[in-house]
Design an enzyme around this catalytic site. Structure first.
Site, PDB file in Angstrom:
ATOM      1  N   LYS A   1      30.069  -1.561 -26.856  1.00 55.49           N
ATOM      2  CA  LYS A   1      30.766  -0.304 -27.196  1.00 55.49           C
ATOM      3  C   LYS A   1      29.858   0.899 -26.938  1.00 55.49           C
ATOM      4  O   LYS A   1      30.296   1.923 -26.408  1.00 55.49           O
ATOM      5  CB  LYS A   1      31.246  -0.322 -28.659  1.00 55.49           C
ATOM      6  CG  LYS A   1      32.370  -1.318 -28.926  1.00 55.49           C
ATOM      7  CD  LYS A   1      33.643  -1.008 -28.126  1.00 55.49           C
ATOM      8  CE  LYS A   1      34.716  -2.050 -28.297  1.00 55.49           C
ATOM      9  NZ  LYS A   1      35.841  -1.941 -27.369  1.00 55.49           N
TER      10      LYS A   1
ATOM     11  N   SER B   1      34.274   1.984 -31.609  1.00 53.61           N
ATOM     12  CA  SER B   1      34.229   1.366 -32.937  1.00 53.61           C
ATOM     13  C   SER B   1      33.175   2.037 -33.802  1.00 53.61           C
ATOM     14  O   SER B   1      32.134   2.488 -33.294  1.00 53.61           O
ATOM     15  CB  SER B   1      33.874  -0.114 -32.752  1.00 53.61           C
ATOM     16  OG  SER B   1      33.509  -0.692 -33.968  1.00 53.61           O
TER      17      SER B   1
ATOM     18  N   TYR C   1      28.441  -7.360 -29.074  1.00 55.45           N
ATOM     19  CA  TYR C   1      29.726  -6.645 -29.116  1.00 55.45           C
ATOM     20  C   TYR C   1      29.472  -5.150 -29.329  1.00 55.45           C
ATOM     21  O   TYR C   1      29.995  -4.304 -28.589  1.00 55.45           O
ATOM     22  CB  TYR C   1      30.634  -7.203 -30.230  1.00 55.45           C
ATOM     23  CG  TYR C   1      31.831  -6.317 -30.490  1.00 55.45           C
ATOM     24  CD1 TYR C   1      32.894  -6.283 -29.582  1.00 55.45           C
ATOM     25  CD2 TYR C   1      31.882  -5.468 -31.599  1.00 55.45           C
ATOM     26  CE1 TYR C   1      33.981  -5.441 -29.789  1.00 55.45           C
ATOM     27  CE2 TYR C   1      32.964  -4.635 -31.814  1.00 55.45           C
ATOM     28  CZ  TYR C   1      34.014  -4.618 -30.912  1.00 55.45           C
ATOM     29  OH  TYR C   1      35.075  -3.779 -31.118  1.00 55.45           O
TER      30      TYR C   1
HETATM   31  P1  NAD Z   1      43.010  -7.973 -29.560  1.00 60.86           P
HETATM   32  O1  NAD Z   1      42.119  -9.085 -29.146  1.00 60.86           O
HETATM   33  O2  NAD Z   1      44.132  -8.277 -30.468  1.00 60.86           O
HETATM   34  O3  NAD Z   1      43.606  -7.247 -28.266  1.00 60.86           O
HETATM   35  C1  NAD Z   1      42.905  -7.174 -27.047  1.00 60.86           C
HETATM   36  C2  NAD Z   1      43.881  -7.565 -25.952  1.00 60.86           C
HETATM   37  O4  NAD Z   1      43.217  -7.449 -24.693  1.00 60.86           O
HETATM   38  C3  NAD Z   1      44.354  -9.027 -26.063  1.00 60.86           C
HETATM   39  O5  NAD Z   1      45.762  -9.081 -25.915  1.00 60.86           O
HETATM   40  C4  NAD Z   1      43.661  -9.741 -24.896  1.00 60.86           C
HETATM   41  O6  NAD Z   1      44.444 -10.793 -24.388  1.00 60.86           O
HETATM   42  C5  NAD Z   1      43.495  -8.595 -23.906  1.00 60.86           C
HETATM   43  N1  NAD Z   1      42.363  -8.753 -22.981  1.00 60.86           N
HETATM   44  C6  NAD Z   1      41.066  -9.009 -23.272  1.00 60.86           C
HETATM   45  N2  NAD Z   1      40.347  -9.048 -22.150  1.00 60.86           N
HETATM   46  C7  NAD Z   1      41.188  -8.801 -21.109  1.00 60.86           C
HETATM   47  C8  NAD Z   1      41.038  -8.695 -19.705  1.00 60.86           C
HETATM   48  N3  NAD Z   1      39.856  -8.889 -19.115  1.00 60.86           N
HETATM   49  N4  NAD Z   1      42.122  -8.410 -18.966  1.00 60.86           N
HETATM   50  C9  NAD Z   1      43.341  -8.232 -19.524  1.00 60.86           C
HETATM   51  N5  NAD Z   1      43.553  -8.314 -20.862  1.00 60.86           N
HETATM   52  C10 NAD Z   1      42.480  -8.594 -21.643  1.00 60.86           C
HETATM   53  O7  NAD Z   1      42.057  -6.839 -30.162  1.00 60.86           O
HETATM   54  P2  NAD Z   1      42.451  -5.517 -30.972  1.00 60.86           P
HETATM   55  O8  NAD Z   1      42.063  -5.727 -32.381  1.00 60.86           O
HETATM   56  O9  NAD Z   1      43.810  -5.087 -30.630  1.00 60.86           O
HETATM   57  O10 NAD Z   1      41.373  -4.522 -30.349  1.00 60.86           O
HETATM   58  C11 NAD Z   1      41.687  -3.660 -29.282  1.00 60.86           C
HETATM   59  C12 NAD Z   1      40.464  -2.847 -28.928  1.00 60.86           C
HETATM   60  O11 NAD Z   1      40.005  -2.148 -30.078  1.00 60.86           O
HETATM   61  C13 NAD Z   1      39.268  -3.673 -28.444  1.00 60.86           C
HETATM   62  O12 NAD Z   1      38.619  -2.939 -27.419  1.00 60.86           O
HETATM   63  C14 NAD Z   1      38.390  -3.753 -29.653  1.00 60.86           C
HETATM   64  O13 NAD Z   1      37.029  -3.923 -29.333  1.00 60.86           O
HETATM   65  C15 NAD Z   1      38.628  -2.396 -30.294  1.00 60.86           C
HETATM   66  N6  NAD Z   1      38.359  -2.368 -31.738  1.00 60.86           N
HETATM   67  C16 NAD Z   1      38.978  -3.258 -32.560  1.00 60.86           C
HETATM   68  C17 NAD Z   1      38.706  -3.247 -33.915  1.00 60.86           C
HETATM   69  C18 NAD Z   1      39.334  -4.252 -34.840  1.00 60.86           C
HETATM   70  O14 NAD Z   1      38.799  -4.471 -35.935  1.00 60.86           O
HETATM   71  N7  NAD Z   1      40.438  -4.869 -34.486  1.00 60.86           N
HETATM   72  C19 NAD Z   1      37.812  -2.291 -34.437  1.00 60.86           C
HETATM   73  C20 NAD Z   1      37.209  -1.386 -33.563  1.00 60.86           C
HETATM   74  C21 NAD Z   1      37.498  -1.423 -32.207  1.00 60.86           C
HETATM   75  C1  WQD Z   2      34.791  -6.019 -44.296  1.00 64.80           C
HETATM   76  C2  WQD Z   2      34.105  -6.234 -45.634  1.00 64.80           C
HETATM   77  C3  WQD Z   2      32.393  -7.913 -45.583  1.00 64.80           C
HETATM   78  C4  WQD Z   2      35.089 -11.301 -44.858  1.00 64.80           C
HETATM   79  C5  WQD Z   2      33.941  -5.745 -38.337  1.00 64.80           C
HETATM   80  C6  WQD Z   2      33.114  -5.504 -37.106  1.00 64.80           C
HETATM   81  C7  WQD Z   2      33.332  -4.102 -36.596  1.00 64.80           C
HETATM   82  C8  WQD Z   2      34.826  -3.799 -36.395  1.00 64.80           C
HETATM   83  C9  WQD Z   2      35.654  -4.211 -37.576  1.00 64.80           C
HETATM   84  C10 WQD Z   2      35.391  -4.077 -34.095  1.00 64.80           C
HETATM   85  C11 WQD Z   2      32.591  -6.403 -45.524  1.00 64.80           C
HETATM   86  C12 WQD Z   2      33.530  -8.335 -46.486  1.00 64.80           C
HETATM   87  C13 WQD Z   2      34.576 -10.045 -45.061  1.00 64.80           C
HETATM   88  C14 WQD Z   2      35.016 -12.253 -45.916  1.00 64.80           C
HETATM   89  C15 WQD Z   2      33.976 -10.605 -47.318  1.00 64.80           C
HETATM   90  N1  WQD Z   2      35.357  -4.510 -35.280  1.00 64.80           N
HETATM   91  N2  WQD Z   2      34.029  -9.704 -46.267  1.00 64.80           N
HETATM   92  N3  WQD Z   2      34.473 -11.857 -47.108  1.00 64.80           N
HETATM   93  O1  WQD Z   2      32.233  -6.259 -40.942  1.00 64.80           O
HETATM   94  O2  WQD Z   2      33.197  -4.017 -41.651  1.00 64.80           O
HETATM   95  O3  WQD Z   2      33.563  -4.824 -39.352  1.00 64.80           O
HETATM   96  O4  WQD Z   2      35.327  -5.545 -37.992  1.00 64.80           O
HETATM   97  O5  WQD Z   2      34.897  -3.098 -33.627  1.00 64.80           O
HETATM   98  O6  WQD Z   2      32.626  -3.998 -35.411  1.00 64.80           O
HETATM   99  O7  WQD Z   2      31.743  -5.692 -37.438  1.00 64.80           O
HETATM  100  O8  WQD Z   2      34.745  -5.936 -41.180  1.00 64.80           O
HETATM  101  O9  WQD Z   2      36.568  -7.266 -42.124  1.00 64.80           O
HETATM  102  O10 WQD Z   2      34.481  -8.451 -41.340  1.00 64.80           O
HETATM  103  O11 WQD Z   2      34.381  -7.057 -43.391  1.00 64.80           O
HETATM  104  O12 WQD Z   2      33.484 -10.312 -48.407  1.00 64.80           O
HETATM  105  O13 WQD Z   2      35.432 -13.410 -45.780  1.00 64.80           O
HETATM  106  O14 WQD Z   2      34.591  -7.462 -46.191  1.00 64.80           O
HETATM  107  O15 WQD Z   2      31.163  -8.299 -46.112  1.00 64.80           O
HETATM  108  O16 WQD Z   2      32.033  -5.797 -46.650  1.00 64.80           O
HETATM  109  P1  WQD Z   2      33.304  -5.261 -40.840  1.00 64.80           P
HETATM  110  P2  WQD Z   2      35.099  -7.252 -41.962  1.00 64.80           P
END
Ligand code: NAD
Ligand code: WQD
Length: 334
Positions: A153, A124, A149
Site C-alpha cells: 500500500k 489503508s 501487505y
Molecule cells: P476483496 O478480496 O473482497 O476484493 C478484492 C477483489 O479483487 C476480489 O473480488 C478479487 O477476486 C479481486 N482481485 C484480486 N486480484 C485481482 C486481479 N489480479 N485481477 C482481477 N481481480 C482481482 O477485498 P476488499 O475487502 O473488497 O478490499 C478491496 C480493496 O480495499 C483492496 O485493495 C484492499 O487492500 C483494500 N482495503 C481493504 C480493507 C479491508 O479491511 N477490507 C481495508 C483497507 C484497504
Molecule cells: C481489529 C481489532 C484485534 C480478531 C486489519 C489490517 C489492516 C486493514 C484492516 C486492510 C484488533 C482485535 C481481531 C480476533 C481480536 N486491512 N481482534 N480477536 O488488525 O485493525 O486491521 O484489517 O488494509 O491492514 O491489519 O483489524 O479486524 O484484524 O482487528 O481481539 O479474533 O480486533 O486485536 O484490536 P486490524 P482486525
C-alpha cells in the site's frame, strides 16, 4: 460517468458498484474471482435492477484492460483489485508484491495508453503503522511497514504520486480504516475464506456457532477497557466515499490527494462484542487471550478533511454495521 471497477465482485467493490448505479454512474466490473464468487454479480443485479457489464480478467492483463477502457469509453477507474490478508502476505510476500503492485502498474499503463487520467485507489490506515497521536490526520508520518501487505500500500501510493508527476494522472488515495458490515439487503458482504483474521467476521461466525469462541487479543492496552481500539466504518458509508472521490476528481482537482475514510471515533473489541450481542440478541462466547503479534493499541481517523473537501462523512452507526453483518452471516448459511 463510465467507471471501471477493478475487484468489483469483492466485498467493498460489489457494494460500491451498487452505490455507483444509485448515483447515476455506469459501472463496468473486472474481476478474476481470486477472492470472490460469481453469485455476487447476480446479487448486484438484483439490488440495482440493471444488467451489469462484466469481464472476467486478471488486471495484470494490460492489453485486455486497455481494450475494455476504450470499448466502454471509461472516464475514471476505481482500483480495488488486490490481495488483503496481512498474515498470508508475511508467509507469501512475492504473491502480494506481484498481484498488488503488478496489478496497479498494469492498470496505470492501460489508463495512460487509453487516455484515462482519473483513478480512485484503495489504500489503508495500515500505512500509518502505530500512530504517534490520535485521531490520525492525513499528514501524519507514515511508519515503516510491518508486513508485505502494508508495504504494497505504501509503495502503491508512491507509484501513483510518480505517475501523477510524470503523466498527469489524477488520483485520490482513500485510506480506509476498518471496513465492516454488509449491504442492508443482506445480499452482499464479506466472504472470508477459511478462518477469519478480522474481528467482525470472527464475531459473526462465533455467534453462528461455526467457531467455538472468540479470543480477544489482549486486555492490557492503554485504552479505556484494555482491549484494542479501532475506527469501524460501515461498508456502505465507505462505498459512498468513492462516489464523492469521483466527483472530486471530476471537478478542477488535479494531482494526488489523500483522504482518511473513517468515522472519527474509536471502539474497543469489548465494545464491539457487547454491541453485537445487544443489537442482535445473540451470545458471543469469548475469552481474553494474549496480544496478537504486530497489533497496535489504538487507531482511529480524523475524518475532517474528507468532510471538508469531499463533502463526505460517515452516516451509519456501529449498531447498523453489526446488524447488517449478522444478517449477511445468516444469509450465507442458507
Ligand atoms: P476483496 O478480496 O473482497 O476484493 C478484492 C477483489 O479483487 C476480489 O473480488 C478479487 O477476486 C479481486 N482481485 C484480486 N486480484 C485481482 C486481479 N489480479 N485481477 C482481477 N481481480 C482481482 O477485498 P476488499 O475487502 O473488497 O478490499 C478491496 C480493496 O480495499 C483492496 O485493495 C484492499 O487492500 C483494500 N482495503 C481493504 C480493507 C479491508 O479491511 N477490507 C481495508 C483497507 C484497504
Ligand atoms: C481489529 C481489532 C484485534 C480478531 C486489519 C489490517 C489492516 C486493514 C484492516 C486492510 C484488533 C482485535 C481481531 C480476533 C481480536 N486491512 N481482534 N480477536 O488488525 O485493525 O486491521 O484489517 O488494509 O491492514 O491489519 O483489524 O479486524 O484484524 O482487528 O481481539 O479474533 O480486533 O486485536 O484490536 P486490524 P482486525
Amino acid at each position: 460517468m463510465n467507471v471501471l471497477v477493478t475487484g468489483g465482485a469483492g466485498f467493498i467493490g460489489s457494494i460500491t458498484t451498487t452505490e455507483l448505479v444509485s448515483a447515476g454512474h455506469k459501472p463496468v466490473i473486472v474481476d478474476n474471482f481470486s477472492n470472490s464468487q460469481k453469485f455476487v454479480l447476480d446479487n448486484i443485479e438484483k439490488i440495482t435492477g440493471k444488467k451489469l457489464d462484466f469481464y472476467e480478467i486478471d488486471v495484470r492483463d494490460t492489453d485486455k484492460l486497455h481494450e475494455i477502457l476504450k470499448t466502454n469509453n471509461i472516464d475514471a477507474v476505481i482500483h480495488f483489485a488486490a490481495y488483503k490478508a496481512v498474515g498470508e502476505s508475511v508467509d507469501n510476500p512475492l504473491k502480494y508484491y506481484q498481484n498488488n503492485l503488478d496489478g496497479l502498474l498494469s492498470v496505470l499503463d492501460a489508463m495512460k495508453n487509453a487516455g484515462v487520467s482519473n483513478i480512485v485507489f484503495s489504500s489503508s490506515a495500515t500505512v500509518y503503522g502505530d500512530p504517534d497521536t490520535v485521531p490520525i490526520t492525513e499528514n501524519a508520518t507514515l511508519k515503516p511497514p510491518t508486513n508485505p501487505y502494508g508495504a504494497t500500500k505504501q509503495m502503491a501510493e508512491q507509484i501513483l504520486r510518480d505517475a501523477s508527476n510524470a503523466h498527469g494522472l489524477n488520483a485520490v488515495l482513500l485510506r480506509y480504516f476498518n471496513p465492516i458490515g454488509a449491504h442492508p439487503s443482506g445480499l452482499l458482504g464479506e466472504l472470508p475464506i477459511g478462518t477469519p483474521n478480522n474481528l467482525v467476521p470472527y464475531v459473526t461466525q462465533t455467534a453462528a456457532g461455526i467457531r467455538n469462541k472468540l479470543t480477544v487479543f489482549g486486555d492490557d492496552y492503554d485504552t479505556p477497557d484494555g482491549s484494542g481500539v479501532r475506527d469501524y466504518i460501515h461498508v456502505v458509508d465507505l462505498a459512498k466515499a468513492h462516489i464523492a472521490a469521483l466527483d472530486f476528481l471530476d471537478s478542477e482537482n488535479a494531482g494526488v490527494d489523500v483522504f482518511n475514510i473513517g468515522t472519527g471515533t474509536g471502539s474497543s473489541v469489548l465494545e464491539v462484542i457487547q454491541t453485537f450481542k445487544k443489537v442482535n440478541d445473540v451470545t458471543v462466547p469469548y475469552e481474553i487471550g494474549p496480544r496478537r503479534s504486530g497489533d497496535i493499541g489504538t487507531c482511529y481517523a480524523s475524518a475532517e478533511k474528507a468532510q471538508k473537501e469531499l463533502g463526505w462523512k460517515a452516516e451509519l452507526s456501529l449498531e447498523d454495521a453489526l446488524k447488517d453483518a449478522w444478517t449477511w452471516q445468516q444469509n450465507l448459511e442458507k
